[in-house]
Write an enzyme that holds these catalytic residues in place. Structure first.
Site: not given
Ligand SMILES: [Zn+2]
Length: 377
Positions: A186-187
């Protein structure tokens, strides 16, 4: 489970006449995962026996491996108005009560939420965000088969990123990849993430960089910013035709080890032979030990899951090792390991300060910086 063409219109018309059930975000994401084929062979929300088997033994009545029950809950009052065999329409309050699917109700039951939390999350503490949601869900579960006729905004918002399992499997075949590793993120990818993925590339031919799409937490970079940063990283630092970037809709339950298994099951449908499982994968605060999500894979029975974990630890650049290293390979003290937390990175970016190239590639940093500049104006 996804109606196509004229069938969509027919179901939509029919939906107008049915009792409406409002979904939570988690339920909507589960519905989307079923519609896209990521939860195959699950064909709807689970009934009581499968709910119980999934909680307790990670398997349905028919023996199928399933580590977290996929459920839909309604209030007692609404449940009383619904009979077994009825069809109800599931709507999304986030999109103005958009009707998305018809559920044929096969079962109504009151699950023991404490039992579910104890088995799935390993705790009943309400401070745990996943437990909190289960304990506070409505009291009656509806089980039954689902037919989805509208996937809402996601496929349009995320376009090519919204890759379906059938498409990824075809793509891997076209590329001639027999073994593919999935990497969930999610980065935007920093060097630590790059190192994890490249470690996996020494083992399998291709990599699916798979973003979590959907609700952003405060401080998260939007999907388009992450995608742009990852594209530049791949273009500049990976060999041609070794990486596919995509995303999938999921609400994190933070169930640690059980959720790592669910993530692997989903990747099996995507056609991935391996999944990178990092330190404390899908964990939250200190509910799980750093390697619990690794160890649980060793407890499964033969044939439960084809997709295998690549068990890795935290990675970073170490100035004494003079290269990328991991908690397993580097003997040095934290002071010489270059690690920057998400919070600190956001601070540095918003203050326009330098980000060391040992932490993140300059191409990635420039995309993040551009995003922060735009936020300011
Ligand atoms: Zn070192």
């Amino acid at each position: 489970m996804l109606a196509l063409g004229s069938e969509r219109a027919t179901l939509k018309d029919k939906a107008d006449t049915l009792i409406q059930v409002t979904m939570t975000n988690r339920e909507k994401y589960d519905l989307l995962l079923m519609a896209m084929g990521a939860y195959t062979p699950l064909d709807g929300f689970v009934g009581e026996a499968d709910w119980k088997g999934s909680c307790k033994n990670m398997r349905f009545e028919n023996g199928l491996f399933w580590p977290i029950p996929i459920t839909l809950s309604v209030t007692k009052e609404l449940a009383a108005r619904i009979s077994i065999g009825d069809e109800v329409v599931l709507v999304d309050p986030e999109e103005d009560n958009l009707p998305m699917a018809i559920l044929t109700v096969a079962e109504k039951y009151c699950p023991d939420c404490e039992f579910e939390c104890r088995h799935v999350f390993g705790t009943t503490e309400e401070d745990h965000p996943g437990v909190h949601r289960v304990i506070n869900q409505e009291s009656v579960n509806l089980g039954g088969q689902l037919m989805v006729f509208d996937e809402g905004g996601f496929p349009n918002v995320f376009k090519d990123l919204y890759l379906r399992p059938m498409e990824s499997r075809d793509l891997f075949q076209e590329l001639g990849w027999s073994e593919v590793t999935a990497f969930q993120t999610r980065n935007p990818m920093h060097r630590s993430h790059e190192h994890l993925v490249k470690t996996a590339m020494d083992i399998t031919q291709g990599v699916l960089i798979h973003q979590v799409l959907g609700e952003l937490k405060p401080g998260d970079f939007p999907a388009e910013v992450r995608t742009k940063a990852i594209d530049l990283l791949v273009k500049n630092y990976f060999p041609k035709n070794t990486v596919i970037q995509a995303g999938y809709p999921i609400e994190m339950r933070y169930a640690g080890p059980r959720e790592a298994l669910l993530h692997a099951l989903i990747r099996q449908n995507y056609g991935c032979s391996h999944l990178i499982v990092g330190r404390d994968h899908a964990g939250v605060s200190d509910y799980y030990g750093p390697y619990e999500a690794h160890d649980i894979f060793d407890t499964l029975w033969d044939g439960a899951l084809l997709t295998q974990p690549i068990k890795l630890d935290v990675t970073f650049y170490c100035t004494k090792c003079d290269g990328m290293a991991s908690a397993r390979t580097c003997p040095h003290e934290p002071e010489v390991q270059i690690q920057i937390s998400g919070t600190r990175l956001r601070e540095l970016l918003s203050q326009g300060e330098d980000i060391p190239s040992e932490f993140s590639r300059p191409e990635v940093v420039s995309v993040l910086r551009e995003y922060y500049e735009k936020l300011k104006t």
